[in-house]
Design a protein around this motif. Structure first.
Motif, PDB file in Angstrom:
ATOM      1  N   MET A 131       0.850  -1.197   0.000  1.00 52.76           N
ATOM      2  CA  MET A 131       0.000   0.000   0.000  1.00 52.76           C
ATOM      3  C   MET A 131       0.883   1.243   0.000  1.00 52.76           C
ATOM      4  N   ARG A 132       0.655   2.145  -0.950  1.00 49.64           N
ATOM      5  CA  ARG A 132       1.447   3.365  -1.054  1.00 49.64           C
ATOM      6  C   ARG A 132       0.734   4.510  -0.366  1.00 49.64           C
ATOM      7  N   GLU A 133       1.495   5.552  -0.027  1.00 54.75           N
ATOM      8  CA  GLU A 133       0.929   6.739   0.601  1.00 54.75           C
ATOM      9  C   GLU A 133       0.992   7.919  -0.341  1.00 54.75           C
ATOM     10  N   GLU A 134      -0.080   8.707  -0.365  1.00 56.87           N
ATOM     11  CA  GLU A 134      -0.033   9.970  -1.085  1.00 56.87           C
ATOM     12  C   GLU A 134       0.917  10.916  -0.365  1.00 56.87           C
ATOM     13  N   LYS A 135       1.556  11.778  -1.105  1.00 63.54           N
ATOM     14  CA  LYS A 135       2.518  12.686  -0.508  1.00 63.54           C
ATOM     15  C   LYS A 135       1.817  13.917   0.034  1.00 63.54           C
ATOM     16  N   THR A 136       1.246  13.753   1.207  1.00 63.34           N
ATOM     17  CA  THR A 136       0.567  14.888   1.844  1.00 63.34           C
ATOM     18  C   THR A 136       1.385  15.428   3.001  1.00 63.34           C
ATOM     19  N   SER A 137       2.593  14.894   3.215  1.00 60.74           N
ATOM     20  CA  SER A 137       3.355  15.328   4.382  1.00 60.74           C
ATOM     21  C   SER A 137       4.808  15.585   4.035  1.00 60.74           C
ATOM     22  N   LYS A 138       5.390  16.516   4.761  1.00 64.89           N
ATOM     23  CA  LYS A 138       6.817  16.798   4.650  1.00 64.89           C
ATOM     24  C   LYS A 138       7.537  16.024   5.741  1.00 64.89           C
ATOM     25  N   LYS A 139       8.693  15.531   5.446  1.00 64.23           N
ATOM     26  CA  LYS A 139       9.469  14.816   6.460  1.00 64.23           C
ATOM     27  C   LYS A 139      10.306  15.818   7.236  1.00 64.23           C
ATOM     28  N   GLY A 140      10.564  15.453   8.479  1.00 64.74           N
ATOM     29  CA  GLY A 140      11.405  16.318   9.290  1.00 64.74           C
ATOM     30  C   GLY A 140      10.771  16.663  10.591  1.00 64.74           C
ATOM     31  N   LYS A 141      11.583  17.154  11.495  1.00 61.97           N
ATOM     32  CA  LYS A 141      11.112  17.459  12.834  1.00 61.97           C
ATOM     33  C   LYS A 141      10.434  18.820  12.884  1.00 61.97           C
ATOM     34  N   GLY A 142       9.584  18.957  13.896  1.00 65.06           N
ATOM     35  CA  GLY A 142       8.987  20.264  14.131  1.00 65.06           C
ATOM     36  C   GLY A 142      10.054  21.262  14.535  1.00 65.06           C
ATOM     37  N   ARG A 143       9.952  22.499  14.109  1.00 65.97           N
ATOM     38  CA  ARG A 143      10.956  23.520  14.412  1.00 65.97           C
ATOM     39  C   ARG A 143      10.630  24.201  15.728  1.00 65.97           C
ATOM     40  N   MET A 144      11.608  24.382  16.597  1.00 63.97           N
ATOM     41  CA  MET A 144      11.405  25.023  17.881  1.00 63.97           C
ATOM     42  C   MET A 144      11.034  26.485  17.704  1.00 63.97           C
ATOM     43  N   THR A 145      10.136  26.971  18.554  1.00 66.77           N
ATOM     44  CA  THR A 145       9.788  28.390  18.540  1.00 66.77           C
ATOM     45  C   THR A 145      10.429  29.047  19.750  1.00 66.77           C
ATOM     46  N   ASN A 146       9.627  29.507  20.710  1.00 63.80           N
ATOM     47  CA  ASN A 146      10.214  30.198  21.853  1.00 63.80           C
ATOM     48  C   ASN A 146      10.686  29.232  22.927  1.00 63.80           C
ATOM     49  N   GLY A 147      10.454  27.914  22.756  1.00 63.24           N
ATOM     50  CA  GLY A 147      10.984  26.932  23.687  1.00 63.24           C
ATOM     51  C   GLY A 147      10.355  26.951  25.056  1.00 63.24           C
ATOM     52  N   GLU A 148       9.159  27.485  25.196  1.00 62.64           N
ATOM     53  CA  GLU A 148       8.505  27.494  26.493  1.00 62.64           C
ATOM     54  C   GLU A 148       8.282  26.069  26.974  1.00 62.64           C
ATOM     55  N   GLU A 149       8.467  25.843  28.292  1.00 59.83           N
ATOM     56  CA  GLU A 149       8.362  24.514  28.855  1.00 59.83           C
ATOM     57  C   GLU A 149       7.270  24.475  29.914  1.00 59.83           C
ATOM     58  N   GLU A 150       6.641  23.306  30.030  1.00 62.61           N
ATOM     59  CA  GLU A 150       5.621  23.096  31.042  1.00 62.61           C
ATOM     60  C   GLU A 150       5.733  21.666  31.546  1.00 62.61           C
ATOM     61  N   PRO A 151       5.745  21.438  32.856  1.00 65.76           N
ATOM     62  CA  PRO A 151       5.885  20.067  33.369  1.00 65.76           C
ATOM     63  C   PRO A 151       4.659  19.217  33.053  1.00 65.76           C
ATOM     64  N   LEU A 152       4.866  17.904  32.892  1.00 66.14           N
ATOM     65  CA  LEU A 152       3.775  16.982  32.679  1.00 66.14           C
ATOM     66  C   LEU A 152       3.040  16.720  33.993  1.00 66.14           C
ATOM     67  N   SER A 153       1.753  16.422  33.892  1.00 65.38           N
ATOM     68  CA  SER A 153       0.989  16.030  35.076  1.00 65.38           C
ATOM     69  C   SER A 153       1.434  14.636  35.512  1.00 65.38           C
ATOM     70  N   PRO A 154       1.128  14.220  36.746  1.00 68.88           N
ATOM     71  CA  PRO A 154       1.566  12.894  37.218  1.00 68.88           C
ATOM     72  C   PRO A 154       1.124  11.747  36.315  1.00 68.88           C
ATOM     73  N   MET A 155      -0.160  11.718  35.920  1.00 71.12           N
ATOM     74  CA  MET A 155      -0.632  10.624  35.080  1.00 71.12           C
ATOM     75  C   MET A 155      -0.009  10.682  33.695  1.00 71.12           C
ATOM     76  N   ALA A 156       0.257  11.877  33.184  1.00 73.19           N
ATOM     77  CA  ALA A 156       0.921  12.005  31.886  1.00 73.19           C
ATOM     78  C   ALA A 156       2.333  11.423  31.946  1.00 73.19           C
TER      79      ALA A 156
END
Length: 493
Positions: A1-26
């Motif tokens: 099964m082939r895939e249509e080319k609807t996506s670009k490869k590569g990682k998401g680009r960092m923006t302002n790098g804001e961080e937030e801790p995960l919740s306990p269950m997360a």
């Protein structure tokens, strides 16, 4: 099964790098020993236009921090990133000859393969698969994967509602499910009595609460250490987490469930648990039955169940003080009583597996069982203990504490309220919504969700353990009919 080319490869680009801790269950859900993934299967009444989906996501996904963030290397924080939406929308090429006459079979195989392909952690942990394949319930199906660390069922359904409109009024958003408060434990008649009776009631209720909580926590400790359920045809083995999962759903009448609820003076959740208990009893009875009649039918209602089956169900409990849905913007507000995230826990329900001549007995048992569990701090204490263990011993220990009682019980049941009216996504009317998940230590999960006048039963199962999930749903439908008929015979409907 082939895939249509609807996506670009590569990682998401960092923006302002804001961080937030995960919740306990997360933190628990993304640990290597757990790695739970939530899925939402949506059937549509029309073919899906991928360009419409991409356009909608480009306009909205950046507004939601969880869906536009990646995990830090140690898995403890969310880091904001720019999202390439095309990376997350997959439209596979589908050869018509590959589908043949079995559209549902093709979709089932496709989704099962995805359960063995982990989400890419270098990107936000979600993706959408668009399958323009006709089934008996829909003209097309979307398969939405999101890592469970992003949010629980209530959070994800709220996000879905924020992105859809009422089919009856395309200009009105569909997120108007009324919020609900938890039921008070003191009846109105007692509130109007004198202080002495209220004091007696309060003391008695407090003593019962403490007693139930103590018993529940002792049973939980025993389950963590040694207490295991009976090995039945529904119990998964040690390797069940690593096996590919499959999904099956069935649509039944919500109106029938409401009729039973009102006639028996119970909640919809009580009715669903009663139906589940009845159906699993009949299913297991057939599994233990080796005799068949000449026409190939199973012998009817002969009791083949062994005595003393220990069969417990992990049941999810929402810990929010407001248990209904609110608009997504309200859920994102800090200190909201209906917060976004993973704010739920588990209770363990002992199912009585046995054949009852009166189908209403299953309902009475479920009502009594849930009434007792509502007078216990079991769920809140489990969440608190996991939080403490996570802080003191780390995510690996917390994950093991979470997973061990799951491994020692048989299955899990989750019930989520859904839209009260039919909804549409950018002109695509939704036929059904079937939430589920995978990455768990059970051979089967049972998710139940209301949608308009429907109740959708959704099973995630290991086909090596349960090859015939449709028979469980058959039993649920038959149990519902038998309960309704019994009430009619007694003049209670």
């Amino acid at each position: 099964m082939r895939e249509e080319k609807t996506s670009k490869k590569g990682k998401g680009r960092m923006t302002n790098g804001e961080e937030e801790p995960l919740s306990p269950m997360a933190r628990v859900f993304q640990s290597p020993g757990i790695d739970l993934c939530a899925v939402t299967i949506m059937g549509f009444k029309t073919k899906i236009n991928p360009d419409v989906v991409l356009d909608a996501l480009k306009q909205n996904v950046s507004k939601h921090p969880r869906f536009s963030s990646i995990l830090s290397d140690n898995g403890a924080k969310w880091i904001e990133t720019e999202v390439n939406v095309e990376d997350h929308v997959i439209v596979p090429y589908i050869d018509p000859e590959e589908i043949g006459e079995g559209g549902q079979s093709f979709i089932d195989d496709y989704m099962s393969r995805l359960t063995m392909i982990p989400l890419d952690r270098s990107r936000p942990l979600w993706d959408i698969h668009i399958l323009n394949v006709k089934t008996s319930d829909a003209e097309a199906v979307s398969f939405i994967r999101s890592h469970h660390s992003l949010g629980d069922g209530m959070s994800l359904i709220s996000l879905m509602l924020a992105c859809t409109h009422k089919t009856s009024d395309p200009d009105m958003f569909s997120n108007a499910i009324p919020p609900m408060k938890r039921r008070a434990t003191m009846s109105h008649s007692l509130k109007t009595k004198g202080w002495f009776l209220r004091s007696i009631f309060t003391i008695g209720s407090t003593m019962r609460l403490l007693w139930n909580t103590t018993i529940d926590m002792l049973l939980l400790l025993a389950t963590v250490l040694f207490l295991k359920d009976t090995e039945t045809p529904l119990k998964g083995g040690a390797d069940v987490r690593n096996n590919p999962k499959r999904f099956y759903h069935r649509i039944i009448s919500l109106d029938d469930i409401k009729l039973i609820k009102n006639a028996m003076n119970m909640t919809i959740n009580d009715v669903l648990l009663g139906i589940t208990q009845a159906s699993l009893s009949h299913y297991l009875n057939r599994q233990y039955d080796k005799k068949k009649e000449e026409d190939g039918a199973l012998t009817s209602y002969q009791n083949n169940l062994p005595d003393g089956i220990r069969f417990r169900v992990a049941c999810t409990v929402n810990l929010r003080s407001d248990i209904g849905f609110k608009p997504l913007a309200d859920m994102m507000v800090k200190d909201s009583k209906c917060r976004w995230g993973n704010y739920f826990s588990f209770i363990f329900l002992p199912f009585t597996i046995g054949l009852q001549t009166d189908p209403l007995v299953y309902l009475k048992m479920s009502k009594s069982m849930m009434a007792r569990k509502k007078h216990s701090y079991h769920a809140a204490l489990v969440y608190f203990i996991i939080k403490i263990v996570l802080k003191v011993f780390g995510s690996k220990a917390a994950a093991e504490l979470f997973d061990r009682p799951v491994r020692n019980t048989t299955t899990c049941v989750s019930n989520v309220i859904g839209p009260m009216e039919e909804i549409s996504f950018r002109g695509h009317p939704v036929s059904y919504i079937a939430p589920s998940s995978y990455g768990h230590s059970h051979a089967m999960l049972i998710h139940l969700m209301s949608y308009a006048d429907k109740m959708i039963i959704s099973l995630a199962y290991d086909p090596t353990v349960i090859p015939d999930p449709h028979k469980i749903c058959d039993d649920m439908e038959e149990s519902l009919k038998a309960m309704k008929a019994s009430l009619c015979e007694r003049g209670l409907l």
